[in-house]
Write an enzyme that holds these catalytic residues in place. Sequence first.
Site, PDB file in Angstrom:
ATOM      1  N   HIS A  97       0.831  -1.207   0.000  1.00 30.46           N
ATOM      2  CA  HIS A  97       0.000   0.000   0.000  1.00 30.46           C
ATOM      3  C   HIS A  97       0.866   1.257   0.000  1.00 30.46           C
ATOM      4  O   HIS A  97       2.098   1.192   0.101  1.00 30.46           O
ATOM      5  CB  HIS A  97      -0.936   0.003   1.213  1.00 30.46           C
ATOM      6  CG  HIS A  97      -0.240  -0.059   2.543  1.00 30.46           C
ATOM      7  ND1 HIS A  97       0.361   1.033   3.128  1.00 30.46           N
ATOM      8  CD2 HIS A  97      -0.059  -1.098   3.405  1.00 30.46           C
ATOM      9  CE1 HIS A  97       0.881   0.686   4.293  1.00 30.46           C
ATOM     10  NE2 HIS A  97       0.647  -0.607   4.487  1.00 30.46           N
ATOM     11  N   CYS A 113       3.554  -4.829   6.605  1.00 33.33           N
ATOM     12  CA  CYS A 113       3.136  -4.553   5.232  1.00 33.33           C
ATOM     13  C   CYS A 113       4.284  -3.959   4.416  1.00 33.33           C
ATOM     14  O   CYS A 113       5.337  -3.609   4.949  1.00 33.33           O
ATOM     15  CB  CYS A 113       1.952  -3.591   5.224  1.00 33.33           C
ATOM     16  SG  CYS A 113       0.397  -4.318   5.791  1.00 33.33           S
TER      17      CYS A 113
END
Length: 216
Positions: A97, A113
């Site tokens: 992301h 992440c």
Amino acid sequence: MIKGFVCAVLFFSHLLFPLARSDHQTDVWILIDLWKRRLYVMEGSQVKKEFIIGVGKEQTPTPIGKWRISDKSRNWGGGFGPCWLGLNIPWGRYGIHGTNRPGSVGKDSSHGCIRLLNTDIVQLYQMVPVGTRVEVVGPMLGRDEWQLKKLVRGDRGTLVMLIQHRLLSAGYYQGQPDGIFGKGLEDAVKKFQQDHRLPVTGQIQFREYVELGLIE
């Protein structure tokens, strides 16, 4: 971090999650290199695009292994930037992301992440569909400067899955390796400790790593 790694451990991701041969492939896939903090969009064996990334911190490392993009969405808001690419990691919610902290890209900065600059995640989002394979390679036991992680019941992650596979191959663990340290793994660790005359704690610490052949 212990520097005396067995060579096989440093590259365990290639054994547990072997990279598919791509000599004659033309499919687009993603290679994430945690050592270099780089994400590569690959077509077969050729690099199509390279991005600088932020990856997991010492206490929240990025999962190593072979995954797939499970979902795509836009405008998650907050610190996730304009686009989200979810990964099918069994023990938690991880993805690729953007970020509202561009200075964190290129560092060990996330909760596991993969962070890209917002302009970069928009490009990547348009390049790969759901189902795209994602190969994450890196230091299985963590970077040299990190402390060796003690594993206890309730922990999750790539290192737990590594222990599960080692104990499965040795005949102690009977479950499906899923990266989750549950009662089945705890019982297997205790039996392993009994057989190797170690304190029976059900936890993985330095001596267990040694007996399992993961460090020397």
